[in-house]
Structures are given as C-alpha cells and as structure tokens.
Design a protein around this motif. Structure first.
Motif, short mmCIF file in Angstrom:
data_model
loop_
_atom_site.label_atom_id
_atom_site.label_comp_id
_atom_site.label_asym_id
_atom_site.label_seq_id
_atom_site.Cartn_x
_atom_site.Cartn_y
_atom_site.Cartn_z
N THR A 366 -15.16 -5.89 -4.44
CA THR A 366 -14.45 -5.21 -3.46
C THR A 366 -13.13 -4.80 -3.75
OG1 THR A 366 -15.71 -6.71 -1.82
CG2 THR A 366 -13.88 -5.62 -0.93
N VAL A 367 -12.87 -3.31 -3.64
CA VAL A 367 -11.57 -2.72 -4.13
C VAL A 367 -11.02 -2.18 -2.87
CG1 VAL A 367 -10.45 -1.38 -5.78
CG2 VAL A 367 -12.75 -2.36 -6.33
N ARG A 368 -9.64 -2.18 -2.69
CA ARG A 368 -9.13 -1.50 -1.40
C ARG A 368 -7.80 -1.10 -2.15
NH1 ARG A 368 -8.20 -6.86 2.24
NH2 ARG A 368 -10.33 -6.74 1.83
N LEU A 369 -7.03 -0.09 -1.11
CA LEU A 369 -5.72 0.38 -1.42
C LEU A 369 -4.76 -0.50 -0.49
CD1 LEU A 369 -6.50 4.12 -1.57
CD2 LEU A 369 -6.07 2.52 -3.56
N VAL A 370 -3.74 -0.90 -1.05
CA VAL A 370 -2.62 -1.68 -0.11
C VAL A 370 -1.11 -1.26 -0.68
CG1 VAL A 370 -4.38 -3.73 0.02
CG2 VAL A 370 -2.44 -3.39 -1.85
N HIS A 372 2.66 -2.88 -1.49
CA HIS A 372 3.15 -4.08 -2.27
C HIS A 372 2.78 -5.49 -1.74
CE1 HIS A 372 5.44 -0.67 -4.09
NE2 HIS A 372 5.05 -1.15 -5.28
N ASP A 373 2.83 -5.43 -0.47
CA ASP A 373 2.76 -6.70 0.26
C ASP A 373 1.21 -7.18 0.32
OD1 ASP A 373 2.28 -5.27 2.30
OD2 ASP A 373 3.76 -5.71 3.74
N GLY A 374 0.24 -6.26 0.21
CA GLY A 374 -1.14 -6.74 0.26
C GLY A 374 -1.76 -6.14 1.42
N GLU A 375 -0.73 -5.58 2.37
CA GLU A 375 -1.30 -4.94 3.48
C GLU A 375 -1.85 -3.55 3.45
OE1 GLU A 375 -1.37 -6.28 6.72
OE2 GLU A 375 -0.65 -7.96 5.57
N PRO A 376 -3.02 -3.42 4.05
CA PRO A 376 -3.97 -2.05 3.58
C PRO A 376 -2.96 -0.86 4.35
CG PRO A 376 -4.69 -3.30 5.61
CD PRO A 376 -3.73 -4.23 5.15
N VAL A 377 -3.29 0.22 3.51
CA VAL A 377 -2.57 1.35 3.77
C VAL A 377 -3.44 2.22 4.79
CG1 VAL A 377 -1.65 1.58 1.54
CG2 VAL A 377 -3.79 2.77 1.92
N ASP A 379 -5.77 5.31 6.38
CA ASP A 379 -6.65 6.28 5.98
C ASP A 379 -6.20 7.35 5.44
OD1 ASP A 379 -8.79 4.28 6.52
OD2 ASP A 379 -9.28 5.49 8.25
N GLY A 380 -6.60 7.68 4.32
CA GLY A 380 -6.04 9.11 3.68
C GLY A 380 -4.87 8.92 2.87
N GLU A 381 -4.08 7.89 3.17
CA GLU A 381 -2.75 7.39 2.26
C GLU A 381 -3.01 6.96 0.89
OE1 GLU A 381 -0.11 4.92 4.33
OE2 GLU A 381 0.27 6.50 5.76
N SER A 382 -2.02 7.19 -0.07
CA SER A 382 -2.32 6.77 -1.31
C SER A 382 -1.86 4.92 -1.40
CB SER A 382 -1.42 7.16 -2.35
OG SER A 382 -0.04 7.39 -2.06
N GLY A 383 -2.24 4.25 -2.29
CA GLY A 383 -1.84 2.80 -2.21
C GLY A 383 -1.98 2.22 -3.68
N LEU A 384 -1.55 1.10 -3.73
CA LEU A 384 -1.81 0.29 -4.90
C LEU A 384 -3.30 -0.15 -4.91
CD1 LEU A 384 1.26 -1.52 -5.25
CD2 LEU A 384 0.67 0.48 -6.52
N ILE A 385 -4.01 0.03 -6.16
CA ILE A 385 -5.41 -0.64 -6.22
C ILE A 385 -5.21 -2.18 -6.25
CG2 ILE A 385 -7.34 -0.57 -7.79
CD1 ILE A 385 -6.52 2.12 -8.95
N ALA A 386 -6.12 -2.76 -5.51
CA ALA A 386 -6.26 -4.26 -5.24
C ALA A 386 -7.63 -4.56 -5.21
CB ALA A 386 -5.51 -4.60 -4.12
N VAL A 387 -7.87 -5.61 -5.91
CA VAL A 387 -9.39 -6.24 -5.96
C VAL A 387 -9.42 -7.76 -5.35
CG1 VAL A 387 -11.19 -6.69 -7.47
CG2 VAL A 387 -9.49 -5.14 -8.12
N GLY A 411 -2.56 -13.99 -1.95
CA GLY A 411 -3.82 -14.93 -1.57
C GLY A 411 -4.96 -14.57 -2.68
N ASP A 412 -6.09 -14.20 -1.99
CA ASP A 412 -7.19 -13.70 -2.89
C ASP A 412 -7.15 -12.11 -3.27
OD1 ASP A 412 -8.20 -16.26 -3.16
OD2 ASP A 412 -9.41 -16.24 -1.23
N LEU A 413 -6.15 -11.73 -3.20
CA LEU A 413 -6.21 -10.04 -3.35
C LEU A 413 -5.39 -9.86 -4.75
CD1 LEU A 413 -7.51 -7.78 -2.19
CD2 LEU A 413 -5.10 -7.24 -1.04
N PHE A 414 -5.76 -9.38 -5.76
CA PHE A 414 -5.18 -9.08 -7.08
C PHE A 414 -4.55 -7.80 -6.90
CE2 PHE A 414 -4.42 -7.45 -11.22
CZ PHE A 414 -3.86 -8.70 -11.92
N VAL A 415 -3.33 -7.43 -6.84
CA VAL A 415 -2.62 -6.12 -6.61
C VAL A 415 -2.13 -5.63 -7.81
CG1 VAL A 415 -0.99 -4.90 -5.48
CG2 VAL A 415 -2.17 -6.99 -4.33
N THR A 416 -2.72 -4.40 -8.25
CA THR A 416 -2.26 -3.99 -9.71
C THR A 416 -1.12 -3.01 -9.40
OG1 THR A 416 -3.31 -1.72 -9.40
CG2 THR A 416 -4.85 -3.67 -9.92
N ASP A 417 -0.87 -2.37 -10.63
CA ASP A 417 0.50 -1.57 -10.77
C ASP A 417 0.05 -0.03 -10.63
OD1 ASP A 417 2.53 -3.39 -10.81
OD2 ASP A 417 2.01 -3.86 -12.88
#
Length: 544
Positions: A366-370, A372-377, A379-387, A411-417
């Motif tokens: 499950t991959v999402r865009l967030v 830096h603090d892990g909060e979701p971006v 819709d349509g915005e760019s964000g950091l890839i998080a798994v 938490g249980d979300l790995f936030v990439t650069d």
C-alpha cells in the motif's frame, strides 16, 4: 486482490511455511535440487564460451563452499563479503552463506578503494571472495583496515590475480566436501548486509533478513511476469538489491532459469546473447536500454523477446518509445528501494505502459503520497512516496545508522525522500528526490520533468536539471547538456529547449542557464550525481 490475499498466494508457492523456519538458499535453490536436469543459470562470457548450471549443481556447489567457509573458521552469524559481478561465483557464495547461517555482504565491483574499505570495516566482514579483476583495488582497501581478512580469490587465466597470502577459491572448493553446515534459520534472521549507494551521505547498511526474499516475489510474479517457462536475461549487478534479489533470487525461487553476461557492457554482445539463447524476458536499467537502441534499430528486436523491465533510475519517454518502435516489447518501469522492496511498477497483463509514468503499487504493498509529517496530500498534489508497513519488507533496519532508520517511520508508514504525483488516470509520475527539487520564483520544479523534455530533443544526448544562480541573483533552472551533434549554434538549441519545456512543463520550469559537458557525472552504478553538478561553479550566462 487484497494485500492479504497477495501474501497468502506468495506463501502458498513456497516449499515450506515461513512461520516454521525460512532459509533463502532453500527457497532460491535447494527446493529444486531433486530435479537433476532443471536449468538454473546460463553464464555467457565475452570470449564466446558459456556455462550451464542446474539447480542441483548450484546446490552442491554451495554446500561445498559452505564447508570451505566452515574450514576457514566462519561460524553462524559471521559475515562473508563477495567482490564479484555477473558470474556464477556470486551465486555460489551467496547461497553458501545463506544456507550456513552466515551473513552475505555483496560489494559492487565498481567501487574504489575508500568505498570498499568503508563497507568492509563497517560490516565486520571476516572473509572476502574476490574476482581477480578487482584484486588490486581490494588490496589497497585492505591496507586501510585495522583487522586482517582472509581472501579467497577467483583466479584468472593461469592463476592470475592471486596475491601472497590469498587462497584460491576454486582450489579450496575442490578440496571441500559437499556437506557444508545447513542452518535452521528463521524468517527474521539476518541473511544479507547490503549497503545503499551513498548518494546522500555515508552508505547505510541495510540488514536483510531471510524473509527479504518474500518481499520481492510479488514484483517478480506480477511485474516481471515470469514463470518457469521463461528465460530471463538479468543485466543488473548482484552487488545491489535489484540484481541480487528482485531479478536474482526471486526468479530463482520461482524456478525461472536466468542468463547472465559476464563481460563488460557491449550492446552487440547483449543482443547476440538474447538471440542465441532465445531469451523471453530482459531486466535492465534505463541507461542500458538507451545503449541497446542502436543495435536494435539495425537488426530489429530478438524474435522470442516478449517482456522487458526497468528500474534503478527514471525511464525517459524517448527511450521507451524508441525501444517499442524498434519492435521490442514495451518496457515495464519499476520503482523500489533497498529498505522495503519494489513497490511501484507497471504490471504484466495491464494496459500498455505509458512512458514517464508507473502503473501503480505492486500487489502486496500500500503506497500513498504524504507530507513530511506523514499526513496525506490533497488529490492532484505531489507528495513524498510512503509505504505502509507490509507483511514482508526487504530490510529490517540500518545496522550502522539505527537512528536514521527510526526517523524514516511515521508509525507504520515508511516515508521516503522521493517525490511523486498521482495523475488523473491513476498512474504515478516520479518527480525526483526531495533534495533535488528546484525552488524558483515560488514554484517547485521537478528536475525529472524538465529532463524528460530536454532528452527528447534530437540535439541532446543527455541532460540534467539542477538549481543555478541567475544573472540578477535568485534561483533559476540550470540545464547541463551533453550534445548529440554539437554542430548547430548553441543559442538556437537553447531557444528550442526553453520553448519545449515552457510548453510542456510550464514557463516557470524553463531553463534560464545552460552549461555543456562531454558526459554527466555519475556514481559507480550509473546514477546521476546531481550533487556534483550543484557544487560546480557555473558560468552565469543566465536570462533574468
């Protein structure tokens, strides 16, 4: 298919329940050793010779190497390094380490003295198996260490490469019985210590447990799309996760025979091997596909080739389109990281890939865009890839930098650069590393987006986009260009490139500064070194 159903399907295809004990060598090789003629590996050499290894032969070779390591004094948990490339010894050493409960430390052969010394010291390796081609570089690295390491050398013709004090890998192997230790390992026990490329500081040593193999099986099954009926040409070096796991141990665990080419990169030789062996699938970096194009344009694509996969760097639209125009199968792009595995990719059986984008999450992830603090971006915005933490992931931590590992998790979300966006049709677009983003006139500019446009111009062989300083101060987009045919006036080329970027990305992203180089700086694995370009002092012939 839900993530849970994916992992249930992956586990069902194993030779044993991972909850009751799991060993990488058992799943990648030993499980097929009772089938005498089952092909595992074809190694083609530059001189035209080749080797063919069955799973049974590899399993026996690993057992003998395991006994050899035990006679050298290695015990469960000790580290054995391999300075080896696309050759059978890479797999014999890795399998021997895994089955014996040792920890394998793969070393990329393109490393220099300092890089090797750092990894050998940090990993606490006790023994290193080295190819004769890289023995001199290793010697210089060993001289920088406080502790002495035992060296087993894979010698060249007439015993070349053997240094005083070395032991010959194959001579010692010949003297060893095929009864090496067979450790009862658990899924969480360490199997591999693999260092990141170190593009943003000292390399991190990723601890990869035996279950790391499970984390890349969804990619091999659903993106590579290979089965035991295929023949896979794997161009990735086993000194890195993509070569060792994603296109190496994972296909092996599925019973997929593979082809390696041990020589230096030679587009004509690669295509010849593809034709002669009847290869059906190829996995390589985008830069390799670019270099293969000239041969494919002259000769056409090998007739039995039905699938192609890429990872390791952004796949530009021009390369993807030119590859397909030459009659080759569309390239399925992929994105992964040594910490988690391959998590985004074009999937086999889906609609044809769209160059410059990725199909979406690999089943099981499950991959999402967030932010830096892990909060979701939005819709349509760019964000950091998080798994989200998957059931199985490639690494369990950074041995040498545990605080950095903890800092990656929300938490249980790995936030990439790495930054990306999800397009309206649901496909993903990779934008680049967060620290590579260019902030100009209040806008965030993705260098990858700019580079996609620049490299499609026929007058450009390679291009990079980085931040530069404008003539009146402030940050502007700076294009560093390798010209394909430096005959037309630079002013004309620059005007065309500015216009193209303005039209397709936006006026704010158009380069205001151009520099020219004979070749872009890259690290030992071919990745672009934007930091080296940023540190250069440009000649500021910039537009305001």
């Amino acid at each position: 298919m839900s993530t849970g159903e994916t992992w249930t399907q992956i586990e069902a295809a194993l030779s044993r329940d991972p909850a009751e004990g799991f060993n990488s060598a058992q799943e990648a090789c030993s499980r097929y050793a009772d089938e005498p003629g089952r092909l595992a590996l074809i190694v083609r050499h530059a001189d035209g010779t080749s080797e063919r290894w069955t799973y049974r032969e590899l399993d026996r070779a690993a057992a003998k190497a395991g006994r050899m390591f035990a006679r050298a004094g290695l015990r469960r948990g000790d580290r054995v390094a391999g300075l080896l490339s696309r050759q059978v010894e890479s797999w014999i050493v890795a399998l021997a380490a895994w089955r014996s409960g040792l920890v394998y430390v793969p070393l990329f052969c393109g490393f220099g003295t300092d890089a090797l010394a750092y990894r050998l010291r940090s990993s606490n390796a006790r023994l290193v198996v080295a190819g004769h081609q890289w023995r001199d570089t290793l010697e210089a690295a060993l001289s920088a260490l406080d502790e002495e390491l035992r060296v087993f050398t894979v010698t060249g013709p007439r015993g070349s490469g053997l240094v005083r004090g070395d032991e010959s890998f194959w001579a010692e192997w010949d003297r060893s019985a095929a009864d090496g230790p067979l450790a009862a390992t658990a899924a969480g026990d360490p199997a591999t210590l693999l260092f990141t490329s170190g593009t943003t500081g000292d390399p991190k040593s990723c601890v990869m447990p035996h279950s790391a193999l499970l984390s890349v099986l969804p990619f091999a099954r659903f993106s590579l799309g290979v089965s035991s009926r295929d023949l896979l040409f794997t161009a990735a070096d086993p000194g890195w996760a993509y070569g060792l796991y994603s296109t190496g141990a994972a296909p092996m665990a599925m019973g997929v025979p593979r082809v390696l080419y041990s020589g230096d990169f030679d587009p004509a030789a690669w295509v010849r091997v593809l034709r002669e062996e009847g290869v059906s699938s190829i996995a390589a970096a985008p830069s390799a596909y670019r270099k293969l194009l000239s041969v494919l344009r002259r000769q056409g694509a090998p007739g039995e080739l039905t699938a192609a996969a890429a990872a390791g760097e952004p796949l530009d639209a021009d390369t993807a389109a030119s590859w397909a125009d030459a009659g080759a199968p569309p390239i399925r792009d992929g994105y992964g990281l040594s910490e988690i595995g391959m998590v985004l990719a074009d999937l086999a059986g889906d609609s044809p890939p769209q160059p410059g984008t990725l199909g979406g999450p690999v089943p099981g992830f499950t991959v999402r865009l967030v932010h830096h603090d892990g909060e979701p971006v939005a819709d349509g915005e760019s964000g950091l890839i998080a798994v989200e933490r998957p059931k199985y992931q490639l690494s369990s931590g950074y041995e040498n930098r545990p605080d950095d590992w903890d800092a990656k998790w929300r938490g249980d979300l790995f936030v990439t650069d790495d930054r990306a966006r999800v397009l309206s049709g649901g496909r993903w677009q990779f934008l680049g590393r967060e620290d590579d983003m260019i902030v100009t006139s209040g806008y965030n500019v993705s260098p990858v987006e700019v580079e996609r446009v620049l490299t499609e111009h026929p007058g450009v062989a390679e291009a990079a986009a980085v931040a530069g300083t404008g003539r009146r101060g402030g940050t502007v987009v700076r294009a560093v260009v390798v010209r394909a045919e430096p005959t037309a006036p630079a002013e004309e080329l620059e005007a065309e490139l500015r216009s193209a970027v303005s039209r397709r990305v936006g006026a704010h992203a158009a380069p205001r500064l151009f520099d020219y180089m004979d070749a872009l700086p890259r690290n030992s694995v071919g990745k672009l070194l934007r930091s080296a370009l940023r540190s250069q002092t440009e000649d500021p012939h910039a537009q305001p």
